[in-house]
Design a protein around this motif. Structure first.
Motif: not given
Length: 295
Positions: A85, A87, A220, A223-224
């Motif tokens: 993801h 991060e 991701d 969403d991020t």
């Protein structure tokens, strides 16, 4: 040009290098972080032109899991989601810069699409990295409100809802005879006037292990990537260059207003978001002009 495989944040990774960015006696180094899909092969022409015009050693890094690598464990998503993801991708890029790029070198960072967001996040908590910067080029940057863009809505409203169908289609393609897949991809290349060498790059994209991680990262991102990291932009505004496209459904030109500062040169061009397919040399020329002002 060299193709190298190194392990970054527990994932074997395909890098493309020009010159020797890992041991260059402190010479400035260019690091290019791709968009999604993060298959570095698509950036070869862009990187080659940059290396030729600047004379600087250069490394292209894609995203963890977005390429076929010899280490089988590095191809597995299930149980290792934290490696793939956003991060995980930040840690992936940070390990390249901290552990492989010549530690005496100043850096010219280039990001494309989500690669731009990753650069800003890399700089958020890494003061040592910020001190090494000579220039930053943000190309067609997806820095904010990704889910609200035209393509972002398509990802959330369609791709995400039919995720299992997409994975099934990936599986079907992987079971087809190679000759048929090559034939179908060849037709695609001819329709869109793309060079035949892209065949092997697209075959990587069609690999089920790669495809699931491309989709995983895309979700991701939706969403991020919401709020613009204004704090970091303010810190790097004196050596940052930004390029937007007038026909970009990932980073609409209206988003330029959020970045607007007199110190940041911004340019609007009529080039596809996926510039590496047809406009590598043109974009490389613009990036070179900016890098040369910072040497």
């Amino acid at each position: 040009m060299k193709h190298e495989f190194v392990t970054l944040n527990h994932v074997q990774t395909h890098l493309i290098t020009f010159g020797n960015p890992f041991d260059c006696d402190g010479k400035d180094v260019i690091v290019c972080i791709t968009g999604n899909p993060g298959i570095p092969d698509f950036y070869i022409e862009f990187a080659a032109e940059l290396h030729k015009s600047t004379g600087l050693p250069l490394c292209v890094i894609g995203h963890a899991g977005h390429d076929i690598v010899p280490d089988e464990q590095s191809n597995v998503l299930k149980g290792q989601e934290h490696l793939f993801h956003l991060e995980g991708q930040i840690k992936h890029k940070l390990e390249l810069i901290n552990n492989y790029v010549d530690k005496q070198s100043k850096l010219h960072l280039i990001g494309h699409s989500i690669g731009c967001w990753l650069i800003l996040e890399l700089l958020r908590d890494n003061e040592n990295l910020a001190m090494r910067l000579k220039s930053v080029n943000l190309l067609f940057p997806t820095l904010q409100k990704m889910a609200e863009t035209r393509n972002g809505k398509f990802v959330n409203n369609y791709l995400r809802k039919f995720h299992n169908v997409l994975l099934f289609l990936y599986l079907v393609v992987s079971l087809l005879p190679t000759a048929i897949v090559n034939f179908l991809v060849g037709i695609y290349l001819r329709i869109f006037s793309l060079p035949s060498r892209y065949l092997k790059y697209i075959l990587k994209f069609l690999n089920p292990n790669v495809g699931e991680k491309i989709l995983f990262l895309a979700y991701d991102e939706m969403d991020t990537v919401k709020s613009l990291n204004v704090e970091i932009l303010n810190k790097i505004k004196h050596f940052t260059n930004v390029i937007y496209s007038s026909r970009d459904n990932w980073a609409p030109v209206s988003y330029m207003e959020d970045l607007h500062q007199p110190e940041i040169p911004m340019r609007e061009v009529n080039i596809d978001h996926a510039f590496v397919l047809k406009s590598s040399e043109r974009v490389a020329e613009m990036v070179t002009q900016f890098i040369n002002t910072k040497l």
